[in-house]
Design an enzyme around this catalytic site. Sequence first.
Site, PDB file in Angstrom:
ATOM      1  CG  HIS A 135      62.138  42.997  51.165  1.00  8.80           C
ATOM      2  ND1 HIS A 135      62.060  44.367  51.289  1.00  8.80           N
ATOM      3  CD2 HIS A 135      62.006  42.741  49.857  1.00  8.80           C
ATOM      4  CE1 HIS A 135      61.887  44.896  50.094  1.00  8.80           C
ATOM      5  NE2 HIS A 135      61.842  43.933  49.208  1.00  8.80           N
ATOM      6  CB  CYS A 136      57.568  40.632  54.310  1.00  2.92           C
ATOM      7  SG  CYS A 136      58.085  39.831  52.788  1.00  2.92           S
ATOM      8  CB  ILE A 137      56.437  41.589  58.959  1.00  2.18           C
ATOM      9  CG1 ILE A 137      56.006  40.233  58.394  1.00  2.18           C
ATOM     10  CG2 ILE A 137      55.455  42.003  60.045  1.00  2.18           C
ATOM     11  CD1 ILE A 137      56.169  39.092  59.337  1.00  2.18           C
ATOM     12  CB  ILE A 146      58.525  46.924  54.196  1.00  2.00           C
ATOM     13  CG1 ILE A 146      59.942  47.204  54.698  1.00  2.00           C
ATOM     14  CG2 ILE A 146      58.245  47.654  52.883  1.00  2.00           C
ATOM     15  CD1 ILE A 146      61.031  46.772  53.766  1.00  2.00           C
ATOM     16  CG  ASP A 147      55.019  43.725  52.868  1.00  4.10           C
ATOM     17  OD1 ASP A 147      55.963  44.337  52.336  1.00  4.10           O
ATOM     18  OD2 ASP A 147      54.937  42.491  52.892  1.00  4.10           O
TER      19      ASP A 147
END
Length: 428
Positions: A273-275, A277-278
């Site tokens: 859910h992080c790399i 997307i962010d």
Amino acid sequence: MNMEQVLIRKAAERSAVLGVVGLGYVGLPLAVEFATAGYRVLGFDVKQGVVDTINAGRSHIQDVPSERLAKFVKDRRIEATSDLKRLGEVDLVSICVPTPLSKTKDPDVSFVLASADAVGRTIRAGQVVVLESTTYPGTTRELLMPRIEAGGLKVGVDVFLAFSPERVDPGNPTWQTHNTPKVFGGVTEACNRVVRAIYSPAFERLVPVSSPEAAELVKLLENTFRSVNIGLVNEMAIVCDKLGVDVWEVIDAAASKPFGFMKFTPGPGLGGHCIPIDPHYLAWKMRGLNYKTRFIEVAGEVNSEMPIFWVRKVADRLNDSGKAVRGSKVLVIGVAYKKDIDDIRESPALDVLRLLHQQGAVVSYHDPYIAKVDEDGEQLQSVPLTEDLVRSSDCVVIVTDHSELDYGMIRGAAPCVVDTRNALRAHA
Ligand SMILES: NC(=O)c1ccc[n+]([C@@H]2O[C@H](COP(=O)([O-])OP(=O)(O)OC[C@H]3O[C@@H](n4cnc5c(N)ncnc54)[C@H](O)[C@@H]3O)[C@@H](O)[C@H]2O)c1
């Protein structure tokens, strides 16, 4: 006593009640750390199932053992509710809701907005609001502050507002919520003082910065740094493949340099859910300011093409033994986005499964953490990893290198292996 002093006293006495909005991978571990520090915690989630599970003392998050949670629930130190009107009861609200991308890869801040609206409806003097969801710089000041001040309260005097990025690394046995340094940036210096007082019993080290925008960018820099470096080694994997050189040997030897090199490893692409997307949150923000963040775009391109690279490798290996992808039995090992966790969000394994399926392979998968996968309306169930299955597959693709798998058996039994993680050698 002014509001700042009241909150600092409540923190020292642990009489402050802390609210956590969004009880997922980030929010539940945070709630448990607050309770461990001696605070009473009221957790909020829109999913009644999540609320009921927590109130029954059961954890739905792998990193939070149910025994630890159950003890706090029994002692009434943690309670969960779906009633957002109760936000008025807490002294601090930590917002940990999802920040995904829309289909066009633009930020979807609808969850943050819904939480900000709920906070805005119940805000009272003497409350602190901290946004923890990863987001673009400006979100705290532009989306939260107007909703908090709409009724006439003043941030920095009556209420306090900050951004503090959550850095949890699910499945990491060493670095957890309490011992990972906690960055925070308040709208005013008073906001920073209040957040420091409330957070310091729960975190081993606090790292204040001078504004919410700086704190928002810290998280985006960290994850962009990872995305770009993973993109670089993934490109190096393609380069080495074309040159007939072993990329793992090159990386390991480069990593012997005691300075100026940091080891990143190639793989099937980015997940979680992080790399993946962010960095797009930052790219989107900068597009609005007429600036193209080139490193983000290029890394995103390279990383998202890795499943294609690996599926082409499967086709090449099958071709070497005179077989076509169509009709070949391909076993995918590991579908979680990284090892030893049960999270499949944005996992590159989903692309690998889809591409193999599109090319007519007879695809099955094994993952001890993921019982079933729904891809393009097709339901697949994890199959037991038996020697017979491995032996009878035309090709085995290792996508996620879970620790508990029997790599010796896979090495011995598989007629052909495409190893996106170098797992066979790592477990030799
Ligand atoms: N998962 C990670 O490894 C990780 C690490 C660091 C930062 N983050 C960031 O933390 C944030 C949360 O991610 P997560 O992985 O915990 O998400 P998650 O999906 O696991 O949990 C979010 C929870 O929020 C709830 N929710 C949604 N809208 C709500 C609302 N309006 N009110 C109350 N609850 C609501 C959902 O039901 C869900 O239970 C994201 O911004 C993410 O980028 C995640």
